[in-house]
Scaffold this motif. Structure first.
Motif, PDB file in Angstrom:
ATOM      1  N   ALA A 191     -10.110 -20.731 -60.045  1.00 60.48           N
ATOM      2  CA  ALA A 191     -10.460 -20.282 -61.394  1.00 60.48           C
ATOM      3  C   ALA A 191     -11.974 -20.317 -61.511  1.00 60.48           C
ATOM      4  O   ALA A 191     -12.657 -21.037 -60.769  1.00 60.48           O
ATOM      5  CB  ALA A 191      -9.810 -21.159 -62.465  1.00 60.48           C
ATOM      6  N   ALA A 192     -12.516 -19.544 -62.424  1.00 57.23           N
ATOM      7  CA  ALA A 192     -13.967 -19.452 -62.594  1.00 57.23           C
ATOM      8  C   ALA A 192     -14.559 -20.834 -62.852  1.00 57.23           C
ATOM      9  O   ALA A 192     -14.079 -21.583 -63.713  1.00 57.23           O
ATOM     10  CB  ALA A 192     -14.290 -18.507 -63.750  1.00 57.23           C
ATOM     11  N   ASN A 193     -15.582 -21.186 -62.049  1.00 56.78           N
ATOM     12  CA  ASN A 193     -16.317 -22.445 -62.168  1.00 56.78           C
ATOM     13  C   ASN A 193     -15.461 -23.685 -61.921  1.00 56.78           C
ATOM     14  O   ASN A 193     -15.845 -24.792 -62.319  1.00 56.78           O
ATOM     15  CB  ASN A 193     -16.979 -22.550 -63.554  1.00 56.78           C
ATOM     16  CG  ASN A 193     -17.927 -21.406 -63.823  1.00 56.78           C
ATOM     17  OD1 ASN A 193     -18.721 -21.023 -62.954  1.00 56.78           O
ATOM     18  ND2 ASN A 193     -17.847 -20.828 -65.020  1.00 56.78           N
ATOM     19  N   GLN A 194     -14.317 -23.510 -61.268  1.00 56.31           N
ATOM     20  CA  GLN A 194     -13.446 -24.652 -60.988  1.00 56.31           C
ATOM     21  C   GLN A 194     -13.114 -24.765 -59.497  1.00 56.31           C
ATOM     22  O   GLN A 194     -12.199 -25.492 -59.118  1.00 56.31           O
ATOM     23  CB  GLN A 194     -12.156 -24.550 -61.808  1.00 56.31           C
ATOM     24  CG  GLN A 194     -12.384 -24.659 -63.308  1.00 56.31           C
ATOM     25  CD  GLN A 194     -11.084 -24.665 -64.091  1.00 56.31           C
ATOM     26  OE1 GLN A 194     -10.050 -25.097 -63.578  1.00 56.31           O
ATOM     27  NE2 GLN A 194     -11.123 -24.194 -65.327  1.00 56.31           N
ATOM     28  N   GLY A 195     -13.855 -24.054 -58.677  1.00 55.86           N
ATOM     29  CA  GLY A 195     -13.653 -24.161 -57.247  1.00 55.86           C
ATOM     30  C   GLY A 195     -12.423 -23.414 -56.754  1.00 55.86           C
ATOM     31  O   GLY A 195     -11.701 -22.775 -57.529  1.00 55.86           O
ATOM     32  N   THR A 196     -12.192 -23.514 -55.450  1.00 59.31           N
ATOM     33  CA  THR A 196     -11.080 -22.807 -54.814  1.00 59.31           C
ATOM     34  C   THR A 196     -10.409 -23.720 -53.788  1.00 59.31           C
ATOM     35  O   THR A 196     -11.086 -24.440 -53.050  1.00 59.31           O
ATOM     36  CB  THR A 196     -11.580 -21.540 -54.097  1.00 59.31           C
ATOM     37  OG1 THR A 196     -12.194 -20.665 -55.056  1.00 59.31           O
ATOM     38  CG2 THR A 196     -10.438 -20.813 -53.402  1.00 59.31           C
ATOM     39  N   THR A 197      -9.090 -23.681 -53.769  1.00 62.23           N
ATOM     40  CA  THR A 197      -8.320 -24.412 -52.762  1.00 62.23           C
ATOM     41  C   THR A 197      -7.364 -23.445 -52.081  1.00 62.23           C
ATOM     42  O   THR A 197      -6.639 -22.706 -52.746  1.00 62.23           O
ATOM     43  CB  THR A 197      -7.508 -25.563 -53.392  1.00 62.23           C
ATOM     44  OG1 THR A 197      -8.406 -26.498 -54.004  1.00 62.23           O
ATOM     45  CG2 THR A 197      -6.686 -26.277 -52.318  1.00 62.23           C
ATOM     46  N   ILE A 198      -7.396 -23.435 -50.763  1.00 65.74           N
ATOM     47  CA  ILE A 198      -6.461 -22.638 -49.963  1.00 65.74           C
ATOM     48  C   ILE A 198      -5.563 -23.612 -49.210  1.00 65.74           C
ATOM     49  O   ILE A 198      -6.049 -24.551 -48.560  1.00 65.74           O
ATOM     50  CB  ILE A 198      -7.214 -21.721 -48.988  1.00 65.74           C
ATOM     51  CG1 ILE A 198      -7.953 -20.632 -49.772  1.00 65.74           C
ATOM     52  CG2 ILE A 198      -6.254 -21.095 -47.975  1.00 65.74           C
ATOM     53  CD1 ILE A 198      -8.847 -19.770 -48.927  1.00 65.74           C
ATOM     54  N   TYR A 199      -4.265 -23.395 -49.297  1.00 68.14           N
ATOM     55  CA  TYR A 199      -3.305 -24.301 -48.668  1.00 68.14           C
ATOM     56  C   TYR A 199      -2.328 -23.492 -47.819  1.00 68.14           C
ATOM     57  O   TYR A 199      -1.713 -22.543 -48.301  1.00 68.14           O
ATOM     58  CB  TYR A 199      -2.541 -25.091 -49.725  1.00 68.14           C
ATOM     59  CG  TYR A 199      -1.538 -26.070 -49.143  1.00 68.14           C
ATOM     60  CD1 TYR A 199      -1.958 -27.313 -48.678  1.00 68.14           C
ATOM     61  CD2 TYR A 199      -0.188 -25.743 -49.053  1.00 68.14           C
ATOM     62  CE1 TYR A 199      -1.055 -28.214 -48.133  1.00 68.14           C
ATOM     63  CE2 TYR A 199       0.728 -26.640 -48.506  1.00 68.14           C
ATOM     64  CZ  TYR A 199       0.284 -27.874 -48.053  1.00 68.14           C
ATOM     65  OH  TYR A 199       1.187 -28.755 -47.522  1.00 68.14           O
ATOM     66  N   ILE A 200      -2.230 -23.881 -46.560  1.00 72.85           N
ATOM     67  CA  ILE A 200      -1.322 -23.219 -45.616  1.00 72.85           C
ATOM     68  C   ILE A 200      -0.398 -24.268 -45.017  1.00 72.85           C
ATOM     69  O   ILE A 200      -0.850 -25.374 -44.661  1.00 72.85           O
ATOM     70  CB  ILE A 200      -2.102 -22.520 -44.478  1.00 72.85           C
ATOM     71  CG1 ILE A 200      -2.891 -21.321 -45.013  1.00 72.85           C
ATOM     72  CG2 ILE A 200      -1.154 -22.046 -43.385  1.00 72.85           C
ATOM     73  CD1 ILE A 200      -4.306 -21.661 -45.348  1.00 72.85           C
ATOM     74  N   GLN A 201       0.879 -23.952 -44.903  1.00 69.89           N
ATOM     75  CA  GLN A 201       1.825 -24.832 -44.232  1.00 69.89           C
ATOM     76  C   GLN A 201       2.623 -24.007 -43.218  1.00 69.89           C
ATOM     77  O   GLN A 201       3.157 -22.953 -43.553  1.00 69.89           O
ATOM     78  CB  GLN A 201       2.769 -25.499 -45.229  1.00 69.89           C
ATOM     79  CG  GLN A 201       3.669 -26.557 -44.579  1.00 69.89           C
ATOM     80  CD  GLN A 201       4.554 -27.260 -45.588  1.00 69.89           C
ATOM     81  OE1 GLN A 201       5.732 -26.931 -45.722  1.00 69.89           O
ATOM     82  NE2 GLN A 201       3.994 -28.211 -46.302  1.00 69.89           N
ATOM     83  N   ILE A 202       2.682 -24.502 -41.990  1.00 72.63           N
ATOM     84  CA  ILE A 202       3.362 -23.795 -40.911  1.00 72.63           C
ATOM     85  C   ILE A 202       4.410 -24.721 -40.288  1.00 72.63           C
ATOM     86  O   ILE A 202       4.080 -25.838 -39.879  1.00 72.63           O
ATOM     87  CB  ILE A 202       2.366 -23.344 -39.824  1.00 72.63           C
ATOM     88  CG1 ILE A 202       1.363 -22.347 -40.418  1.00 72.63           C
ATOM     89  CG2 ILE A 202       3.097 -22.719 -38.638  1.00 72.63           C
ATOM     90  CD1 ILE A 202       0.255 -21.950 -39.462  1.00 72.63           C
ATOM     91  N   PRO A 203       5.670 -24.274 -40.229  1.00 68.71           N
ATOM     92  CA  PRO A 203       6.693 -25.107 -39.575  1.00 68.71           C
ATOM     93  C   PRO A 203       6.454 -25.168 -38.083  1.00 68.71           C
ATOM     94  O   PRO A 203       5.949 -24.220 -37.482  1.00 68.71           O
ATOM     95  CB  PRO A 203       7.996 -24.386 -39.911  1.00 68.71           C
ATOM     96  CG  PRO A 203       7.606 -22.955 -40.126  1.00 68.71           C
ATOM     97  CD  PRO A 203       6.219 -23.005 -40.723  1.00 68.71           C
ATOM     98  N   LEU A 204       6.808 -26.287 -37.485  1.00 75.69           N
ATOM     99  CA  LEU A 204       6.600 -26.469 -36.050  1.00 75.69           C
ATOM    100  C   LEU A 204       7.918 -26.279 -35.326  1.00 75.69           C
ATOM    101  O   LEU A 204       8.961 -26.735 -35.758  1.00 75.69           O
ATOM    102  CB  LEU A 204       6.059 -27.871 -35.766  1.00 75.69           C
ATOM    103  CG  LEU A 204       4.708 -28.194 -36.396  1.00 75.69           C
ATOM    104  CD1 LEU A 204       4.278 -29.599 -36.016  1.00 75.69           C
ATOM    105  CD2 LEU A 204       3.637 -27.191 -35.973  1.00 75.69           C
ATOM    106  N   LYS A 205       7.860 -25.576 -34.219  1.00 78.41           N
ATOM    107  CA  LYS A 205       9.031 -25.389 -33.377  1.00 78.41           C
ATOM    108  C   LYS A 205       8.574 -25.261 -31.948  1.00 78.41           C
ATOM    109  O   LYS A 205       7.386 -25.069 -31.682  1.00 78.41           O
ATOM    110  CB  LYS A 205       9.809 -24.132 -33.776  1.00 78.41           C
ATOM    111  CG  LYS A 205       8.996 -22.837 -33.677  1.00 78.41           C
ATOM    112  CD  LYS A 205       9.829 -21.670 -34.114  1.00 78.41           C
ATOM    113  CE  LYS A 205       9.023 -20.384 -34.022  1.00 78.41           C
ATOM    114  NZ  LYS A 205       9.805 -19.211 -34.428  1.00 78.41           N
TER     115      LYS A 205
END
Length: 378
Positions: free
Chosen positions: A360-374
């Motif tokens: 959001a404007a002036n509230q920073g950015t977070t990117i989150y990725i989750q990958i299953p392991l096999k």
């Protein structure tokens, strides 16, 4: 057919199976083709193959002429829940071809009236092995057949061993291709560093030296412009070399991303939680996603402080990248992803992972990725 004709048919089918297994490189195409040949050879009507990873997770890799009851909802009965053959495989009891007295999936089909089972009630099940390595199960069945004799089981066991060996060969081939790709990237990175990178550095030095030899203001301005362009190109080239051959990746994704952040002038704090044993494809995806995220931070966030948290366990690995920069308006329902965000999302989803953006404007950015392991290659 006479006995001689049956033997000739059997030998020809076994030859066709061997040729398919020896030449195939796509697992699912190979398994579907071989399954048809097996049923032709054994004169059975239906079959299916499960691939099973080290954690006991299974997937329906091939099937042929399944009864209607097992095909409802896009073959949902075959893709969910447990059964006796899987239980025996996972707890180590199933070491060779065996009769399964009853099939739980078929029993459920009758009990819950999923549809026609074609009077199939039992099946033979065979583990797919290559030495000590296990890859999954081959199951075959036919109407009104509730037992398989030793000769039939021995034949199925021999074919299953060939399938297991082919699966191992394909997995090793994929690893070799990945190693070759990495070697080619390293070669290209070295060539760029030794040629183009040095050439750009020479242009910058030449422009600076020439500027000291003239008093013409316009010429000085032009040389300043050339020097600035060469420095910018040099920076882009160093970034490209990093993309091709990230220094520190051999020490883990976290170290590589921290080092890449330094190249971009960022201060990256990395926190790794859990012990990570990642396949090449997963490690590569995390590196490329993190790389793109750091590029975006460098260009748009207006902050130099970045936090990265990498968490791994037996089921999944996650990557979280956060900055306290200017952020941007992001609507999850109407994301309108940029090319960079789209690339990150596609990389995560190509490994059955998830991708989330919070900003959001002036509230920073977070990117989150989750990958299953096999297990790699399954």
């Amino acid at each position: 057919m006479t006995n001689d004709e049956l033997k000739v048919h059997e030998l020809r089918t076994l030859k066709a199976i061997a040729e398919t297994l020896n030449s195939a490189n796509d697992i699912h195409t190979m398994l579907n083709d071989v399954l048809k040949e097996i049923l032709s050879l054994t004169q059975l009507e239906a079959g299916w193959i499960y691939l099973i990873d080290e954690k006991g997770n299974y997937s329906l890799a091939a099937d042929y002429e399944l009864p209607e009851a097992l095909c409802i909802d896009s073959k949902k009965p075959m893709c969910e829940g447990g059964c006796w053959c899987l239980d025996r495989y996972n707890d180590g009891r199933l070491k060779r071809a065996a009769n399964i007295i009853e099939c739980k999936r078929l029993e459920d089909a009758v009990e819950f009236e999923w549809g026609d089972t074609r009077d199939i009630t039992h099946h033979a099940t065979v583990p797919l092995l290559a030495g000590d390595e296990r890859f999954g199960l081959l199951n075959v069945a036919s109407p009104h057949k509730n037992r398989f004799v030793e000769k039939e089981l021995a034949l199925l066991e021999g074919i299953a061993y060939q399938i297991g060996t082919a699966l191992k060969r394909i997995a090793l081939t994929q690893k070799e291709q990945e190693s070759a790709l990495l070697a080619e990237r390293n070669r290209l990175a070295k060539d760029l560093h030794d040629s183009v990178n040095q050439l750009l550095f020479s242009i910058s030095l030449t422009a600076r030296g020439t500027k000291e030899m003239t008093e013409d203001v316009q010429v000085k301005e032009m040389l300043d412009y050339i020097q600035g362009l060469s420095k910018e190109a040099l920076s882009e080239m160093r970034s490209l070399i990093w993309q091709l051959r990230p220094q520190g990746l051999e020490e883990g994704v976290g170290t590589a991303l921290a080092n890449y952040g330094k190249v971009l002038g960022l201060t990256v704090q990395v926190d790794v939680k859990g012990v990570l044993q990642l396949s090449f494809s997963t490690e590569e995806a995390l590196w490329r996603i993190g790389q793109e995220a750091l590029n975006n931070c460098s260009k748009h966030s207006e902050t130099e402080e970045i936090t990265i948290v990498i968490t791994g366990n037996s089921s999944y690995v996650s990557l979280e990248i956060h900055d306290d920069g200017k952020g941007f308006q992001y609507n999850e329902d109407q994301p309108r992803l940029t090319f960079g965000l789209t690339s990150m999302k596609e990389r995560a989803e190509s490994l059955n992972g998830t991708f989330q953006v919070t900003s959001a404007a002036n509230q920073g950015t977070t990117i989150y990725i989750q990958i299953p392991l096999k297990r790699e290659g399954m």
